[in-house]
Design an enzyme around this catalytic site. Sequence first.
Site, PDB file in Angstrom:
ATOM      1  N   SER A  85       0.824  -1.214   0.000  1.00  0.00           N
ATOM      2  CA  SER A  85       0.000   0.000   0.000  1.00  0.00           C
ATOM      3  C   SER A  85       0.860   1.267   0.000  1.00  0.00           C
ATOM      4  O   SER A  85       2.074   1.200   0.233  1.00  0.00           O
ATOM      5  CB  SER A  85      -0.902   0.016   1.238  1.00  0.00           C
ATOM      6  OG  SER A  85      -1.600  -1.200   1.339  1.00  0.00           O
TER       7      SER A  85
HETATM    8  C1  LIG Z   1      -3.279  -4.162  -0.361  1.00  0.00           C
HETATM    9  S1  LIG Z   1      -2.784  -5.821  -0.155  1.00  0.00           S
HETATM   10  C2  LIG Z   1      -2.142  -5.816   1.499  1.00  0.00           C
HETATM   11  C3  LIG Z   1      -0.894  -5.001   1.700  1.00  0.00           C
HETATM   12  C4  LIG Z   1       0.008  -5.554   2.781  1.00  0.00           C
HETATM   13  N1  LIG Z   1      -0.471  -5.281   4.105  1.00  0.00           N
HETATM   14  C5  LIG Z   1       1.448  -5.110   2.607  1.00  0.00           C
HETATM   15  O1  LIG Z   1       2.042  -4.542   3.523  1.00  0.00           O
HETATM   16  O2  LIG Z   1       2.003  -5.385   1.536  1.00  0.00           O
HETATM   17  C6  LIG Z   1      -4.327  -6.653   0.103  1.00  0.00           C
HETATM   18  C7  LIG Z   1      -4.168  -8.143   0.347  1.00  0.00           C
HETATM   19  O3  LIG Z   1      -5.403  -8.600   0.921  1.00  0.00           O
HETATM   20  C8  LIG Z   1      -5.569  -9.934   0.537  1.00  0.00           C
HETATM   21  N2  LIG Z   1      -6.976 -10.342   0.755  1.00  0.00           N
HETATM   22  C9  LIG Z   1      -8.063 -10.125  -0.029  1.00  0.00           C
HETATM   23  N3  LIG Z   1      -9.172 -10.666   0.537  1.00  0.00           N
HETATM   24  C10 LIG Z   1      -8.773 -11.235   1.699  1.00  0.00           C
HETATM   25  C11 LIG Z   1      -9.438 -11.977   2.720  1.00  0.00           C
HETATM   26  N4  LIG Z   1     -10.735 -12.226   2.655  1.00  0.00           N
HETATM   27  N5  LIG Z   1      -8.686 -12.423   3.759  1.00  0.00           N
HETATM   28  C12 LIG Z   1      -7.358 -12.205   3.832  1.00  0.00           C
HETATM   29  N6  LIG Z   1      -6.677 -11.518   2.888  1.00  0.00           N
HETATM   30  C13 LIG Z   1      -7.364 -11.032   1.846  1.00  0.00           C
HETATM   31  C14 LIG Z   1      -5.123  -9.952  -0.913  1.00  0.00           C
HETATM   32  O4  LIG Z   1      -4.776 -11.270  -1.306  1.00  0.00           O
HETATM   33  C15 LIG Z   1      -3.965  -8.966  -0.904  1.00  0.00           C
HETATM   34  O5  LIG Z   1      -2.733  -9.640  -0.824  1.00  0.00           O
END
Ligand SMILES: C[S@@+](CC[C@H](N)C(=O)[O-])C[C@H]1O[C@@H](n2cnc3c(N)ncnc32)[C@H](O)[C@@H]1O
Length: 365
Positions: free
Chosen positions: A79
């Site tokens: 992000s």
């Molecule tokens: C914006 S990224 C997260 C950024 C992360 N915190 C970082 O520091 O790189 C969003 C992530 O949420 C995950 N995601 C989507 N739906 C989800 C769910 N229901 N449970 C857990 N993770 C989920 C996606 O696979 C994706 O990798």
Amino acid sequence: MTDLRRRFVEQLRRHGAPLTPELAAAFASVPREIFVADGFQRRDGTWAEPGTAGFLETVYQDEVLVTKVHGRTPVSSSSQPSLMAVMLSALDVSAGHRVLEIGAGTGYNAALLSAVGAEVTSIDVQADVADRARAALTRAGVEKVRVIAGDGYAGAPGQRFDRAIVTVGVAGVSPHWLQQTGPGPIVVPVEHAGTHPVLAVRGTMDGPVTATVVCPSGFMTAAGPLTAQHARAHPHPVPAESLATFAETAPARWEQPLDPYEYRDLWYAAGVWHTRATQAALPGRDGSTLTLLDETGTGGAAILPDGSVMAGGGGAQRYTAEAVEVLDRWDAANRPPMQAWRITLERAGDPDTPIWCPAAWELAR
Ligand SMILES: C[S@@+](CC[C@H](N)C(=O)[O-])C[C@H]1O[C@@H](n2cnc3c(N)ncnc32)[C@H](O)[C@@H]1O
């Protein structure tokens, strides 16, 4: 490298990131490049590989780095760092706190949490993403972070946390997070009018559940029950190609257009007062526009930062009147910032996998 990271921290400060000495030290010490070792997508759609010209310089910009795409849709990323700083600061995390993170992504946010002394359990629904995050955390020598592959809806059953941070856009808050996370807060981007304002949520799994707004944001959308449809959901954002031709139906009301933050404040209020407020890409206009979408999904009225209204489709006149009403109401309320709203959440979604969704709003006195 030290210089790159020092300039990075200065840039985050210039962008308004609320950096405590501990958070500044975390951003200055965690090597972000280790968490994007398979590269990321540049703005022009090409892939930036480690070792290529400009790679490290881009890694240390205040930018989202998209690390996985399905077709043209980003499905994982690191992000925007200044947004991460605002969310981490709202989390009010200290050394020794146990933190639940939903959306491990690259693992970079978990590494920052670890650098301020937290013990982290981070969950990602994509097994390959969770594997890569785990490997990156090991390469970076980060301790006290556990990465789990699975749907974050369930949290980490049987564990207790002091805080939770959600780094993916959701429609509502899982009762499991409320159960596993003492008094909170849970810092979480929750759908509202086609965007994801970050909320600080507190409550217990059986309620009451309340929230305040931390900041505007636009996150990728979560998979699974966290994005269940519910009665108060606004329409999804609309792409430009699905809208009718829009033409100006009410002139500018402010000589000085709203700045991006004021526009988001108006947008938030519009979402409280109008069930069909969402985000649209207007044909011929850059960026996204606050739009009251008609029932056909192809017309309605868009509110621009200078207070003018553009409308199209069969209900253009009615929707223009409703847009002007939203503008009048926001002015009459003295243009409340989004942080002035106090939110009550209600249980909604599928009865087997309920979520707590924003349902009632009040302005703080
Ligand atoms: C914006 S990224 C997260 C950024 C992360 N915190 C970082 O520091 O790189 C969003 C992530 O949420 C995950 N995601 C989507 N739906 C989800 C769910 N229901 N449970 C857990 N993770 C989920 C996606 O696979 C994706 O990798």
